[in-house]
Write a protein that holds these residues in place. Structure first.
Motif, PDB file in Angstrom:
ATOM      1  N   GLN A  45      -0.716   2.397 -12.183  1.00  0.00           N
ATOM      2  CA  GLN A  45       0.195   3.130 -13.044  1.00  0.00           C
ATOM      3  C   GLN A  45      -0.444   3.484 -14.382  1.00  0.00           C
ATOM      4  N   GLN A  46      -1.322   2.626 -14.901  1.00  0.00           N
ATOM      5  CA  GLN A  46      -2.022   2.957 -16.147  1.00  0.00           C
ATOM      6  C   GLN A  46      -2.855   4.217 -15.983  1.00  0.00           C
ATOM      7  N   GLU A  47      -3.495   4.348 -14.833  1.00  0.00           N
ATOM      8  CA  GLU A  47      -4.292   5.549 -14.567  1.00  0.00           C
ATOM      9  C   GLU A  47      -3.389   6.790 -14.546  1.00  0.00           C
ATOM     10  N   ILE A  48      -2.229   6.666 -13.886  1.00  0.00           N
ATOM     11  CA  ILE A  48      -1.300   7.800 -13.818  1.00  0.00           C
ATOM     12  C   ILE A  48      -0.778   8.136 -15.206  1.00  0.00           C
ATOM     13  N   GLU A  99       0.842  -1.208   0.000  1.00  0.00           N
ATOM     14  CA  GLU A  99       0.000   0.000   0.000  1.00  0.00           C
ATOM     15  C   GLU A  99       0.876   1.256   0.000  1.00  0.00           C
ATOM     16  N   PHE A 100       2.004   1.200   0.721  1.00  0.00           N
ATOM     17  CA  PHE A 100       2.952   2.317   0.728  1.00  0.00           C
ATOM     18  C   PHE A 100       3.456   2.570  -0.691  1.00  0.00           C
ATOM     19  N   LEU A 101       3.745   1.496  -1.430  1.00  0.00           N
ATOM     20  CA  LEU A 101       4.218   1.619  -2.810  1.00  0.00           C
ATOM     21  C   LEU A 101       3.165   2.277  -3.694  1.00  0.00           C
ATOM     22  N   LEU A 102       1.910   1.874  -3.571  1.00  0.00           N
ATOM     23  CA  LEU A 102       0.845   2.472  -4.386  1.00  0.00           C
ATOM     24  C   LEU A 102       0.675   3.954  -4.066  1.00  0.00           C
ATOM     25  N   GLN A 103       0.745   4.291  -2.784  1.00  0.00           N
ATOM     26  CA  GLN A 103       0.638   5.698  -2.401  1.00  0.00           C
ATOM     27  C   GLN A 103       1.820   6.503  -2.940  1.00  0.00           C
ATOM     28  N   TRP A 104       2.996   5.879  -2.940  1.00  0.00           N
ATOM     29  CA  TRP A 104       4.186   6.549  -3.461  1.00  0.00           C
ATOM     30  C   TRP A 104       4.043   6.826  -4.947  1.00  0.00           C
ATOM     31  N   LEU A 105       3.457   5.879  -5.691  1.00  0.00           N
ATOM     32  CA  LEU A 105       3.218   6.094  -7.118  1.00  0.00           C
ATOM     33  C   LEU A 105       2.325   7.309  -7.339  1.00  0.00           C
ATOM     34  N   ASP A 106       1.294   7.443  -6.515  1.00  0.00           N
ATOM     35  CA  ASP A 106       0.423   8.616  -6.622  1.00  0.00           C
ATOM     36  C   ASP A 106       1.208   9.900  -6.378  1.00  0.00           C
ATOM     37  N   GLN A 107       2.116   9.843  -5.422  1.00  0.00           N
ATOM     38  CA  GLN A 107       2.891  11.036  -5.081  1.00  0.00           C
ATOM     39  C   GLN A 107       3.931  11.348  -6.157  1.00  0.00           C
ATOM     40  N   ALA A 108       4.647  10.334  -6.635  1.00  0.00           N
ATOM     41  CA  ALA A 108       5.765  10.546  -7.561  1.00  0.00           C
ATOM     42  C   ALA A 108       5.302  10.865  -8.970  1.00  0.00           C
ATOM     43  N   GLN A 109       4.151  10.309  -9.395  1.00  0.00           N
ATOM     44  CA  GLN A 109       3.624  10.561 -10.745  1.00  0.00           C
ATOM     45  C   GLN A 109       4.677  10.276 -11.833  1.00  0.00           C
ATOM     46  N   LEU A 110       5.192   9.052 -11.810  1.00  0.00           N
ATOM     47  CA  LEU A 110       6.172   8.655 -12.812  1.00  0.00           C
ATOM     48  C   LEU A 110       5.511   8.544 -14.177  1.00  0.00           C
ATOM     49  N   ASP A 111       6.309   8.782 -15.210  1.00  0.00           N
ATOM     50  CA  ASP A 111       5.765   8.801 -16.568  1.00  0.00           C
ATOM     51  C   ASP A 111       5.703   7.424 -17.202  1.00  0.00           C
ATOM     52  N   ARG A 112       6.764   6.649 -17.071  1.00  0.00           N
ATOM     53  CA  ARG A 112       6.878   5.337 -17.698  1.00  0.00           C
ATOM     54  C   ARG A 112       7.309   4.329 -16.651  1.00  0.00           C
TER      55      ARG A 112
END
Length: 451
Positions: free
Chosen positions: A377-380, A327-340
């Motif tokens: 990540q697809q959503e981001i 869950e920490f990883l998913l939240q981090w993805l939301d925060q970081a907003q990586l492109d690829r």
């Protein structure tokens, strides 16, 4: 890790005066460069490259051994070559484990380890001696390339000093060995002179470049440079082509390169294999560099270079990864907003230190986490690409035909990232750089109109 399976083909009507070698190249872009170097040397010595098994006097299989699935693919490829041809030389990462190869395929002609180019060529000499004709065996100055003419991989070092618990690369390829900067730049300059428009810088740890040689000084174009990540980027920025940085660990000195990207010296693109975000998992992975404040650093980088693209890879289901870690990883993805982003389910690789860790994650949990990660990540990615609609961007043409143009933007490395599908009346050749207006987007790719 992106796996490539390359069967080398030759042009028709090429004079067949010498012995012929078949070549199967498996694995990552670094292995592809190894294949190019072996093929270049063989071509210099008068060998032709056979387009099929039955036309070859001997077959070389350049293997991958990073993951168990890659090892199995390599063993299958060796078996296929033996069945189709009978005389096979094995090299590459799996070649570091000859007992494994011999157990499955005892009749291979020879086995060499990774980046042992001389040993491979010597084995070819024993299998079928060369018949060199200096008037006919012409090799282009840039050597034999397995990529399209307009882009090329530039390997700056071998091996790795890190000891990530899931990785066996140091066991296969040894510690970091950096090439002198002058040598790297001479190769880069030759590639550009031959028509290459995009250089993809690769290694096992690009941002550690030069640490093993204590950043030794080197000459290029009558100027002294240190064999150091920053200096290398400075020099590459003088070539006037797209330069893309891969396999960059987020050491503090990486921050120094971001202004160069903002100035257009090198592409605003960083490939950083974060692998995870949870501090607990990162410690178990023995990842280098302090990654706990990485999301904040990415925001700072984008403040300096708003067009920066950050791509990364992650592992889910690592031993000991809890629901809270994921869950920490998913939240981090939301925060970081990586492109690829790419994601892999943990594989319990033979000889990896992580095999001895406790609390291995069940396969069904790995699968469920992988799907949730990819959906997030697809959503981001879809949201970030939607923001590009209406923008004018530069793209490099990869394919051009009656059905349109397939290109890539500065945000897209070949094979691993997205594409830009361009419409327009003209059909520019591969390697041309165009200005286009983005008209549409999905989760990974863009559509655009030529301006």
């Amino acid at each position: 890790m992106k796996k490539q399976n390359t069967i080398v083909k030759t042009q028709k009507n090429t004079p067949k005066i010498g012995p012929k070698v078949g070549f199967v190249s498996l694995g990552c872009s670094k292995a592809l460069v190894d294949s190019e170097r072996i093929l270049t040397q063989l071509k210099v010595e008068g060998y032709d490259i056979a387009p099929s098994y039955d036309g070859a006097d001997v077959v070389i299989v350049n293997t991958c051994g990073f993951l168990d699935s890659a090892r199995e693919e390599s063993l299958d490829a060796i078996g296929e070559a033996l069945n189709e041809n009978g005389k096979v030389i094995v090299t590459g990462c799996l070649g570091a484990e000859p007992d494994v190869i011999k157990a499955r395929h005892p009749n291979v002609f020879a086995i060499t380890g990774p980046h042992q180019y001389e040993s491979v060529v010597s084995a070819v000499h024993k299998a079928v001696p060369p018949q060199h004709d200096p008037y006919l065996d012409l090799v282009p100055k840039q050597g034999i390339k397995l990529t399209p003419r307009h882009y090329a991989y530039l390997k700056i070092s071998e091996g790795c000093n890190n000891r990530c618990s899931f990785c066996i690369i140091p066991k296969l390829r040894g510690d970091l060995v950096s090439r002198p900067l002058g040598e790297v730049m001479a190769e880069a300059e030759t590639l550009v002179q031959s028509g290459v428009k995009e250089l993809l810088v690769i290694s096992q740890d690009t941002s550690a470049y030069g640490i093993d040689v204590k950043y030794a000084e080197s000459k290029w174009r009558d100027k002294t440079y240190r064999s150091k990540f920053y200096d290398l980027c400075q020099a590459l920025g003088e070539l006037g082509v797209w330069t893309r940085l891969h396999y960059v660990y987020p050491y503090p000195h990486v921050d120094q390169v971001i202004p160069m990207m903002a100035q257009g010296k090198i592409l605003p693109y960083l490939d950083i294999p974060f692998q995870h975000a949870s501090p607990n998992v990162l410690r178990a992975m023995k990842r280098p560099a302090n990654q706990e404040k990485t999301a904040e650093r990415i925001q700072n980088w984008r403040g300096i270079c708003p067009d920066l693209t950050v791509r990364s890879t992650f592992i889910v289901g690592f031993p000991g990864e809890t629901d809270q870690d994921f869950e920490f990883l998913l939240q981090w993805l939301d925060q970081a907003q990586l492109d690829r982003v790419g994601c892999f389910k943990y594989e319990n690789v033979e000889h990896a230190a992580s095999r001895a860790l406790e609390n291995h994650v069940p396969e069904e949990v790995k699968e469920e986490r992988w799907h949730r990660f990819m959906q997030k990540q697809q959503e981001i990615s879809a949201k970030r690409l939607q923001e590009k609609i209406g923008q004018t961007i530069d793209v490099i043409v990869d394919e051009s035909g009656p059905n349109g143009i397939v290109a890539r933007s500065k945000s897209d490395a070949p094979d691993v990232d997205g594409k830009v599908y361009v419409t327009g009346k003209k059909r520019p050749l591969p390697g041309h750089i165009l200005k286009v207006k983005v008209t549409g987007a999905d989760e990974y790719d863009l559509t655009a109109e030529m301006l």
